[in-house]
Design an enzyme around this catalytic site. Structure first.
Site, PDB file in Angstrom:
ATOM      1  N   GLU A  69     -60.099 -11.417 -51.171  1.00  0.00           N
ATOM      2  CA  GLU A  69     -59.581  -9.961 -50.446  1.00  0.00           C
ATOM      3  C   GLU A  69     -58.246  -9.695 -51.170  1.00  0.00           C
ATOM      4  OE1 GLU A  69     -60.756 -12.860 -48.799  1.00  0.00           O
ATOM      5  OE2 GLU A  69     -62.645 -12.227 -48.247  1.00  0.00           O
ATOM      6  N   HIS A 138     -64.794 -13.360 -36.369  1.00  0.00           N
ATOM      7  CA  HIS A 138     -65.768 -12.218 -37.173  1.00  0.00           C
ATOM      8  C   HIS A 138     -65.906 -11.191 -35.904  1.00  0.00           C
ATOM      9  CE1 HIS A 138     -66.473 -15.485 -39.843  1.00  0.00           C
ATOM     10  NE2 HIS A 138     -66.996 -14.790 -40.510  1.00  0.00           N
TER      11      HIS A 138
HETATM   12  C1  LIG Z   1     -61.817 -14.693 -45.903  1.00  0.00           C
HETATM   13  C2  LIG Z   1     -63.274 -14.469 -45.954  1.00  0.00           C
HETATM   14  N1  LIG Z   1     -63.858 -13.842 -46.871  1.00  0.00           N
HETATM   15  C3  LIG Z   1     -65.364 -13.739 -46.731  1.00  0.00           C
HETATM   16  C4  LIG Z   1     -65.961 -14.519 -45.931  1.00  0.00           C
HETATM   17  C5  LIG Z   1     -67.463 -14.097 -45.849  1.00  0.00           C
HETATM   18  N2  LIG Z   1     -68.255 -15.458 -46.261  1.00  0.00           N
HETATM   19  C6  LIG Z   1     -68.442 -16.529 -45.410  1.00  0.00           C
HETATM   20  S1  LIG Z   1     -69.138 -17.832 -46.209  1.00  0.00           S
HETATM   21  C7  LIG Z   1     -68.921 -17.016 -47.789  1.00  0.00           C
HETATM   22  C8  LIG Z   1     -69.236 -17.794 -49.097  1.00  0.00           C
HETATM   23  C9  LIG Z   1     -68.580 -18.951 -49.158  1.00  0.00           C
HETATM   24  O1  LIG Z   1     -68.937 -19.508 -50.266  1.00  0.00           O
HETATM   25  P1  LIG Z   1     -68.487 -21.007 -50.549  1.00  0.00           P
HETATM   26  O2  LIG Z   1     -66.959 -21.084 -50.516  1.00  0.00           O
HETATM   27  O3  LIG Z   1     -69.098 -21.199 -52.063  1.00  0.00           O
HETATM   28  O4  LIG Z   1     -69.322 -21.922 -49.371  1.00  0.00           O
HETATM   29  P2  LIG Z   1     -70.685 -22.169 -49.404  1.00  0.00           P
HETATM   30  O5  LIG Z   1     -71.192 -21.028 -48.129  1.00  0.00           O
HETATM   31  O6  LIG Z   1     -71.295 -22.026 -50.429  1.00  0.00           O
HETATM   32  O7  LIG Z   1     -70.575 -23.474 -48.572  1.00  0.00           O
HETATM   33  C10 LIG Z   1     -68.437 -15.686 -47.494  1.00  0.00           C
HETATM   34  C11 LIG Z   1     -68.178 -14.675 -48.779  1.00  0.00           C
HETATM   35  C12 LIG Z   1     -65.364 -14.948 -44.905  1.00  0.00           C
HETATM   36  N3  LIG Z   1     -66.022 -15.656 -43.871  1.00  0.00           N
HETATM   37  N4  LIG Z   1     -63.997 -15.355 -44.996  1.00  0.00           N
END
Ligand SMILES: Cc1ncc(C[n+]2csc(CCOP(=O)(O)OP(=O)(O)O)c2C)c(N)n1
Ligand SMILES: [Mg+2]
Lengths: 334, 321
Positions: A69, A138
């Site tokens: 972000e 959220h």
């Molecule tokens: C600071 C923040 N940015 C965006 C999100 C939205 N979000 C939730 S899970 C996710 C993907 C995370 O990917 P990864 O770290 O690879 O974990 P995975 O879901 O693949 O286990 C995103 C973008 C969030 N929860 N917090």
């Protein structure tokens, strides 16, 4: 900026479709505009705002970013300062914590600090609100953070019509504008003209006229306030509901003129009551219309706790029409 | 670090516990019984189990939005977990946190987290406590490939290496951040490559192979306990369900082929086959493990369903101590 409403057609769109149409209009009208954010391109955003835009405008203008972000907002600041017109997507406004320096110390202040030699035509779309058990990180309504920062503009549309018009206004504005959307409103339908049109930033609208009582509100709480107004009507109170639409700048005139007619006022928002916009608005009302007031200015907002997960707890947390009516009855003694 | 037969059985049991819990949670979500968002861990079980079997209740972990597997592997109890994700008063967080904030401070599970990348700095804090108190405990921080692009993760890694903290960073690289493939979110293939830049060892391991994870994690944890500082351990894995729930939003962002390929390397199937082949567990014994866990899951669900919703009067409790 004059309201350039075209012939209103009886065409209904959802809030999310109105957002989509607005961004499409911006990308069509402004060759230097682009959208960047997490899952905005391939997925069209987790809320569906940008569906089809990647296909229509290409990956140079609809850009999936890493989950970064601070980087995303910084990219927007730098690109805006050097001639582009970014639309930056912060999926949930709760994630602003990750990019608050770029917002607070860079985006909001760059122009001023540089003696007016820079300007930042950046639009940030982000999401607020509780109601679907997304829990404490959220579901927040953090608009007061933004409104406290000189240099930013902040709008919070309650309807599909305003969502489209305010996004288009934001994108034409040469200042940073946050468009804070509401997740419970995504499926709400309303009339939306097909053409590009603007809703001026800084103009409130009276969505329900009334002569006994004024409710000043914005975003989804507009609808709860209108519901409350109907209930109060059966108790003999005619409530005027003012939808601020824009919080920064704030349309103090419409609010004060209304209070001068009705003599009693309440501010309603979903955000935590303590330190929320209600305090600012109530203060302005007493400063500018003290002699017209027949009662203290009341405030309805969320209690002083994080947003709880469990559905019933969450319902007891979020302001609604019943709570507004209850508070109004105490205030008005009806 | 060769695992003993008992350790292998323990890892197996932890993996099965995660799998069955998550499958049932997915069904319940699809049946509309679980409010909010549910990020399931199916497919990634070898990582949590292979790491956690090295840890005691006094060692701490930070988790992610995909946190059930970490909690289960750390020793989480099904009935309190189901109660929490159902939003009931007997849940781990009294129904206030839900899936994304599930935690158990008693066993050093410092929370799932709704903020991507928020865990590593907190784990650095826990590791700081361990060093400060000379407790000999380690902190382990799980984060995704997507999270590896958050500034918070880089800041945490730098500080951990600088202060030589007893911490292990586990990157669960499942190839996607939400719907964005890794190749669209970073220009590297191995997140562990970044370790050099932080000043710590970086190790890549097959995250579908429980023994490989066990061995690599064992080395890293031993190093941390010995005061030699952090390690970045990247586990290549895959989530079998969608980003949220089981079928998610129905977006097409990865191919059925790709999924099928990874499913052929199902960590539990692979591991069980090895255990049976090596006569560590018989096929019957493996089935007993599944049956027992299944029964425990059902009991957990019953418990959760019978648990009341939190009283609205409790809304303001626990904002402050
Ligand atoms: C600071 C923040 N940015 C965006 C999100 C939205 N979000 C939730 S899970 C996710 C993907 C995370 O990917 P990864 O770290 O690879 O974990 P995975 O879901 O693949 O286990 C995103 C973008 C969030 N929860 N917090
Ligand atoms: Mg991932």
């Amino acid at each position: 900026m004059a309201e350039s409403k075209t012939q209103p057609e009886a065409r209904e769109l959802t809030y999310v479709a109105a957002i989509n149409e607005a961004v499409r209009a911006v990308l069509t009208e402004q060759p230097d505009a682009f959208v960047a954010g997490e899952d905005v391109a391939g997925a069209g955003s987790v809320f569906g705002y940008y569906k089809g835009l990647l296909e229509e405008f290409g990956a140079e203008r609809v850009i999936d970013t890493p989950i970064s972000e601070e980087g995303i907002v910084g990219l927007g600041v730098g690109a805006a300062a050097t001639g582009l017109r970014p639309i930056i997507d912060i999926m949930f406004m709760d994630f602003m914590g990750e990019c608050m320096d770029e917002i607070t110390n860079q985006m909001a202040k760059m122009r001023y600090m540089f003696g007016g030699t820079a300007y930042l035509p950046i639009t940030v779309l982000t999401m607020s609100g509780a109601g679907i058990s997304m829990a404490a990180q959220h579901s927040q309504s953090l608009e007061a953070w933004l409104c406290h920062l000189p240099g930013l503009k902040v709008v919070m549309p309650a309807t599909p019509y305003d969502a489209k018009g305010l996004i288009i206004s934001a994108s034409r504005d040469d200042n940073p504008v946050f468009v804070v959307l509401n997740k419970m409103s995504l499926g709400m339908k309303g009339e939306v003209p097909e053409d590009s049109y603007t809703v001026p930033i800084g103009e409130a609208s009276i969505v329900r006229p009334g002569e006994n009582f004024t409710i000043v509100t914005y975003s989804r709480m507009v609808h709860e306030s209108v519901k409350a107004a109907e209930a109060l009507s059966s108790l003999g109170v005619e409530t005027e509901v003012v939808d601020l639409r824009s919080l920064q700048p704030l349309d103090t005139n419409v609010v004060i003129e209304s209070v001068k007619r009705t003599h009693r006022a309440m501010v309603v928002h979903e955000a935590v009551r303590f330190g929320g916009m209600g305090g600012e608005i109530a203060a302005q009302i007493q400063e500018l219309a003290f002699d017209y007031l027949d009662a203290p200015v009341a405030r309805v907002g969320a209690p002083f706790s994080p947003v709880p997960f469990s559905p019933q707890l969450e319902q007891s947390y979020i302001p609604n029409a019943d709570k507004i009516v209850a508070e109004a009855r105490t205030l008005l003694d009806v | 670090m060769q695992p003993s037969d008992d350790v292998l059985r323990d890892i197996h049991r932890r993996m099965v516990r995660i799998r069955i819990f998550e499958q049932e949670a997915g069904k319940l979500m699809e049946a509309g019984k679980i409010p909010g968002a549910l990020h399931l861990y199916v497919g990634e079980e070898a990582v949590a189990a292979g790491v956690m079997v090295h840890l005691s209740d006094a060692d701490q972990i930070t988790s992610t939005h995909r946190g059930h597997g970490h909690l289960i592997a750390k020793g989480g109890e099904f009935h309190k977990m189901f109660a929490e994700i159902f939003g009931r008063v007997d849940g781990y967080c009294k129904g206030k946190g839900g899936s994304m904030h599930i935690s158990d401070m008693q066993i050093g599970m410092l929370g799932a987290n709704g903020i991507v990348g928020a865990g590593p700095p907190i784990a650095v804090g826990a590791a700081f406590t361990n060093k400060f108190k000379k407790s000999g405990n380690v902190a382990v921080s799980f984060f995704g490939d997507g999270a590896s692009n958050e500034g918070s993760v880089h800041e945490a890694a730098n500080m951990a290496a600088l202060y030589k903290l007893p911490i292990v960073f586990i990157c669960e690289n499942n190839g996607y951040g939400e719907y964005t493939p890794q190749a669209h979110h970073q220009a590297i293939v191995d997140v562990a490559d970044r370790a050099r830049g932080y000043g710590m060892p970086g190790v890549v391991v097959d995250g579908m192979d429980a023994v490989a994870v066990y061995e690599a994690a064992g080395e890293a944890i031993k190093r941390a306990r010995a005061g030699e500082g952090p390690t970045l351990l990247e586990c290549k894995t895959y989530r079998f369900f969608d980003h949220v729930g089981v079928r998610g939003m129905g977006l097409s962002y990865r191919s059925d082929d790709e999924l099928a390929k990874w499913q052929q390397r199902d960590p539990i199937t692979l591991f069980e086959a090895t255990l049976i082949e090596q006569n560590i567990v018989s096929a019957e014994e493996a089935k007993v493990v599944h049956d027992k866990v299944e029964a425990e899951v059902q009991a957990g669900i019953e418990f959760a369903e019978a648990s009341p919703m939190p009283d609205p009067a409790a809304l303001l409790d626990d904002v402050y101590k």
